[in-house]
Design an enzyme around this catalytic site. Structure first.
Site, PDB file in Angstrom:
ATOM      1  N   LYS A 296     -10.100  12.236  -1.948  1.00  0.00           N
ATOM      2  CA  LYS A 296     -11.061  11.331  -1.302  1.00  0.00           C
ATOM      3  C   LYS A 296     -11.032  11.563   0.199  1.00  0.00           C
ATOM      4  O   LYS A 296      -9.969  11.756   0.773  1.00  0.00           O
ATOM      5  CB  LYS A 296     -10.654   9.883  -1.621  1.00  0.00           C
ATOM      6  CG  LYS A 296     -11.388   8.820  -0.836  1.00  0.00           C
ATOM      7  CD  LYS A 296     -10.942   7.420  -1.250  1.00  0.00           C
ATOM      8  CE  LYS A 296     -10.138   6.735  -0.171  1.00  0.00           C
ATOM      9  NZ  LYS A 296      -9.758   5.351  -0.491  1.00  0.00           N
TER      10      LYS A 296
ATOM     11  N   HIS B 255       0.830  -1.216   0.000  1.00  0.00           N
ATOM     12  CA  HIS B 255       0.000   0.000   0.000  1.00  0.00           C
ATOM     13  C   HIS B 255       0.862   1.264   0.000  1.00  0.00           C
ATOM     14  O   HIS B 255       0.669   2.161  -0.819  1.00  0.00           O
ATOM     15  CB  HIS B 255      -0.934  -0.024   1.208  1.00  0.00           C
ATOM     16  CG  HIS B 255      -1.766   1.203   1.315  1.00  0.00           C
ATOM     17  ND1 HIS B 255      -2.700   1.540   0.380  1.00  0.00           N
ATOM     18  CD2 HIS B 255      -1.768   2.196   2.250  1.00  0.00           C
ATOM     19  CE1 HIS B 255      -3.273   2.682   0.725  1.00  0.00           C
ATOM     20  NE2 HIS B 255      -2.724   3.098   1.841  1.00  0.00           N
TER      21      HIS B 255
HETATM   22  C1  R5P Z   1      -6.896   3.056   0.390  1.00  0.00           C
HETATM   23  O1  R5P Z   1      -6.195   4.019   0.646  1.00  0.00           O
HETATM   24  C2  R5P Z   1      -6.615   2.106  -0.722  1.00  0.00           C
HETATM   25  O2  R5P Z   1      -5.662   2.606  -1.609  1.00  0.00           O
HETATM   26  C3  R5P Z   1      -7.888   1.738  -1.471  1.00  0.00           C
HETATM   27  O3  R5P Z   1      -8.370   2.899  -2.120  1.00  0.00           O
HETATM   28  C4  R5P Z   1      -8.932   1.211  -0.540  1.00  0.00           C
HETATM   29  O4  R5P Z   1      -8.396   0.233   0.294  1.00  0.00           O
HETATM   30  C5  R5P Z   1     -10.099   0.644  -1.312  1.00  0.00           C
HETATM   31  O5  R5P Z   1     -11.042   0.167  -0.397  1.00  0.00           O
HETATM   32  P1  R5P Z   1     -12.565   0.111  -0.755  1.00  0.00           P
HETATM   33  O6  R5P Z   1     -12.698  -0.683  -2.027  1.00  0.00           O
HETATM   34  O7  R5P Z   1     -13.204  -0.561   0.416  1.00  0.00           O
HETATM   35  O8  R5P Z   1     -13.047   1.512  -0.920  1.00  0.00           O
END
Ligand code: R5P
Length: 296
Positions: A192, A129
């Site tokens: 976001k 990540h």
């Molecule tokens: C978060 O920072 C990750 O990069 C993903 O955007 C996140 O884990 C996606 O999770 P979800 O599909 O539950 O929104």
């Protein structure tokens, strides 16, 4: 030089076999069992003293079961005198690599601590990540990038006309920007926000220059699909003529598949770090290429 072998855990049987094949290595026989109450058991059927073992096990859901199987196998192998390299294509808990809010446990730090204590000597993952997370490990680590494979797939199979590549948030923006650069496409980053208690995701919609464009959202993880849904809604409101998503690790928990269906995506593409129906990109060669560079 130590003999090298591959042990594919139950979470990564197919990928493990492909990696072994591409490295030209034999595989170890072992039994992983889960009891009705959820406890795990591991039995090794070979002598591994002095050998170098690539233990391949992703930690997608059931996360703690897969993680425990990895730790259990690593412990047995190292107790028997093997040098253990944990190959964890999807490394769970990597999103909590610091204390974001006071009092939170740093889960990745606990994983790093456990891995060390069961005798893991090296760890290889795919698109962690955040690269900062690797600094929590006190032994050598490496994050293989699946971006070149994903770009190649997007170019040859998705055939989007002059797409705009979008990062849904700041966190993954470096990876997405690398994708855009390699693709030769324009890059945009959305803002976001996630409610840290409810998990609800919102994306700011202002100043999105996507009118009449094909948009390609690139993210590391698709879990509930909430991030992709919010990003897709925002770009469609901004006038995009189509939206697709490329994610490295496709977890698709709960109703994620339906969430993405409702979002009206043209393509949903992930790699095989996690087994699933959207796996269109194989990362076994990328993992093997890195494992080949390791001395023993
Ligand atoms: C978060 O920072 C990750 O990069 C993903 O955007 C996140 O884990 C996606 O999770 P979800 O599909 O539950 O929104």
């Amino acid at each position: 030089m130590a003999e090298k072998l591959v042990l594919a855990g139950p979470a990564s049987e197919e990928l493990g076999k492909s990696v072994a094949q591409s490295l030209g290595l034999g595989t170890l026989d072992a039994e992983f069992k889960v009891f009705p109450d959820g406890e795990s058991k591991f039995t090794l059927d070979a002598r591994v003293s002095g050998k170098s073992i690539f233990l391949i096990q992703s930690t997608h859901p059931p996360v703690d079961q897969h993680l425990f199987q990895l730790l259990l196998a690593a412990h047995r192998l190292s107790q028997d005198g093997a040098k253990v390299t944990a190959v964890v294509p999807y490394l769970a808990y990597a999103r909590q690599d610091k204390e974001f809010l006071p009092g939170e446990g740093v889960t990745l730090g606990v994983v790093a601590h456990l891995a060390r204590s069961v005798g893991v000597r090296r760890l290889v993952t795919v698109d962690i990540h955040s690269a900062e997370g690797l600094s929590l490990f006190s032994f050598p680590t490496y994050s293989v990038s699946a971006i070149p494979n994903l770009v190649e797939y997007a170019k040859s199979q998705m055939r989007l006309d002059d797409p705009v590549v979008i990062a849904p948030d700041m966190g993954g923006s470096k990876r997405t920007e690398a994708f855009a650069q390699l693709y030769g496409a324009k890059f945009l980053q959305l803002t976001k926000t996630r409610d840290r208690s409810s998990g609800d995701v919102r994306v700011k919609e202002d100043k999105l220059d996507v009118e009449g464009k094909q948009v390609l959202i690139v993210d590391d993880i698709i879990s509930t699909g909430g991030t992709v849904r919010a990003a897709a809604e925002a770009v469609l409101k901004g006038g995009a003529k189509g939206v697709s998503v490329v994610g490295v690790h496709g977890l698709f928990v709960g109703s994620a598949t339906q969430t993405l269906e409702k979002a009206g995506l043209r393509h949903v593409v992930c790699t095989n770090t996690v087994p699933g129906k959207f796996n269109k990109v194989d990362v076994s060669e990328a993992i093997s290429a890195h494992l080949k560079t390791l001395d023993e």
